[in-house]
Write an enzyme that holds these catalytic residues in place. Structure first.
Site, PDB file in Angstrom:
ATOM      1  N   HIS A 179      -6.989  52.677   8.218  1.00  0.00           N
ATOM      2  CA  HIS A 179      -6.207  51.708   8.999  1.00  0.00           C
ATOM      3  C   HIS A 179      -6.078  52.271  10.412  1.00  0.00           C
ATOM      4  O   HIS A 179      -5.470  53.339  10.585  1.00  0.00           O
ATOM      5  CB  HIS A 179      -4.828  51.501   8.375  1.00  0.00           C
ATOM      6  CG  HIS A 179      -4.891  51.059   6.937  1.00  0.00           C
ATOM      7  ND1 HIS A 179      -4.942  49.732   6.580  1.00  0.00           N
ATOM      8  CD2 HIS A 179      -4.954  51.764   5.773  1.00  0.00           C
ATOM      9  CE1 HIS A 179      -5.015  49.642   5.253  1.00  0.00           C
ATOM     10  NE2 HIS A 179      -5.030  50.862   4.742  1.00  0.00           N
ATOM     11  N   GLU A 219      -3.153  50.499  -6.605  1.00  0.00           N
ATOM     12  CA  GLU A 219      -2.605  51.717  -5.996  1.00  0.00           C
ATOM     13  C   GLU A 219      -1.233  51.924  -6.632  1.00  0.00           C
ATOM     14  O   GLU A 219      -1.033  52.859  -7.395  1.00  0.00           O
ATOM     15  CB  GLU A 219      -2.477  51.558  -4.473  1.00  0.00           C
ATOM     16  CG  GLU A 219      -1.849  52.754  -3.767  1.00  0.00           C
ATOM     17  CD  GLU A 219      -1.520  52.471  -2.298  1.00  0.00           C
ATOM     18  OE1 GLU A 219      -1.516  51.299  -1.897  1.00  0.00           O
ATOM     19  OE2 GLU A 219      -1.237  53.450  -1.566  1.00  0.00           O
ATOM     20  N   HIS A 278      -6.888  45.988  -1.263  1.00  0.00           N
ATOM     21  CA  HIS A 278      -6.163  47.068  -1.917  1.00  0.00           C
ATOM     22  C   HIS A 278      -5.712  46.526  -3.279  1.00  0.00           C
ATOM     23  O   HIS A 278      -5.162  45.425  -3.358  1.00  0.00           O
ATOM     24  CB  HIS A 278      -4.905  47.442  -1.127  1.00  0.00           C
ATOM     25  CG  HIS A 278      -5.163  48.228   0.126  1.00  0.00           C
ATOM     26  ND1 HIS A 278      -6.115  47.893   1.043  1.00  0.00           N
ATOM     27  CD2 HIS A 278      -4.553  49.357   0.597  1.00  0.00           C
ATOM     28  CE1 HIS A 278      -6.085  48.779   2.033  1.00  0.00           C
ATOM     29  NE2 HIS A 278      -5.151  49.678   1.788  1.00  0.00           N
TER      30      HIS A 278
END
Ligand SMILES: [Zn+2]
Length: 329
Positions: free
Chosen positions: A11, A192, A189
């Site tokens: 990021h 996680e 994502h």
């Protein structure tokens, strides 16, 4: 010379080091609630995901102009190059900037000023992936995609990030369908902090080609089998997992078990300014904490190029892979 590698989970806003934060704050007349870089660096030693996100969004206030985004990206690319990165697929979070009055054009054109020169300047090829904040609404994601339309020649794909739990992939079905129709690549994502079901949903509902993190697939043997069979890459971020308490200590990280299972794992840095290191530091850390052998490290580097979005330039991919095979530890 460091092992050549691609970075696929990074990021750009998470590369803001305290020194640059102060420099940009001074340039833009933004007051930071820290006396100096030392005090700010202490704040980088946060407790959990929320304290990280608070600081992450607070510091974004210093990013105002194209030049700021250019400087941010150049600082990252210089560090990445020094750690062996040959290709970087870089995430950015436009909603976090649009919300504070910084336009899509400022962000994309600013980043592009650095990315466009990256090969000549840093020896790193680059691509840009626009992420939607999953704790924002589906409508906001659709508006963001709309705002990005004039800049799609600069953007290779879309992703999904920020707080995962309670925001399942299905929430973003419509915007991912729209992105696919525009010819954009898709990642997200998943797994996680969220459950393995989110990984399955990201594949089946959003049509993603890569899973960012994906750690929790290990709780579901059938899912692991599927990820192996379909050669779905996982972009792991070991130091991030420790800092955000996804794993207690690096020695407990499931990376070796994941490689043994035949998963296409890659190692990346996520938000390196905040999580204690860039991608080469992540490689060094897993090597020492998990006792990974040299051929395992080579496999991780090879995987990073296999998993990268270089389909438009297979010759380049082959060149990078040859560099990995020729590398001597
Ligand atoms: Zn991430």
């Amino acid at each position: 010379m460091p092992l050549p590698k691609a970075e696929l989970h990074l990021h750009i806003e998470g590369t803001l080091e305290p020194e640059l934060a102060f420099e940009l704050a001074a340039r833009n007349g933004v007051e930071l609630p820290y006396a100096d870089t030392e005090e700010l660096r202490k704040a980088y030693d946060f407790e959990d995901l929320q304290s990280f996100l608070n600081l992450y969004y607070e510091l974004m206030a210093v990013l105002r102009t194209e030049r700021d985004f250019e400087d941010l990206a150049n600082a990252y690319l210089a560090r990445a190059a020094a750690q062996g990165v040959r290709h970087a697929e870089i995430f950015f979070d436009p909603q976090a900037h649009l919300a504070r009055g910084v336009g899509m054009g400022t962000v994309v054109e600013g980043l592009w000023r650095a990315l466009g020169e990256s090969e000549a300047r840093h020896g790193v090829s680059t691509q840009l992936i626009m992420c939607f904040l999953r704790d924002e609404s589906a409508e906001s994601a659709l508006e963001t995609l709309e705002a990005a339309k004039p800049y799609l020649d600069r953007i290779v794909g879309v992703g999904l990030d920020s707080a995962e739990v309670g925001h399942p992939p299905v929430k973003f079905r419509e915007v991912y369908e729209a992105a696919a129709a525009l010819g954009l690549r898709r990642v997200a994502h998943a797994g996680e902090e969220g459950p393995p079901e989110y990984i399955t949903e990201a594949l089946d509902v959003l049509g993603v080609e890569r899973i960012d993190h994906g750690l929790r697939c290990m709780e579901d043997a059938a899912l692991v089998e599927r990820l192996v069979r379909e050669r779905i890459p996982l972009t792991l971020c070991p130091l991030s997992n420790v800092r955000l308490r996804t794993v207690d200590v690096l020695a407990d990280h499931p990376l070796p078990a994941m490689l043994d299972a035949g998963l296409l794992c890659t190692v990346n840095s996520d938000d390196p300014a905040y999580f204690g290191g860039y991608v080469g530091d992540n490689f060094d850390a897993v090597r020492s904490a998990l006792g990974l052998e040299e051929e395992r490290l080579r496999e991780l580097a090879r995987n990073s190029f296999v998993a990268s979005f270089l389909e438009h330039d297979e010759e380049r991919r082959a060149r990078y892979l040859a560099e990995v095979e020729a590398y001597r530890f």
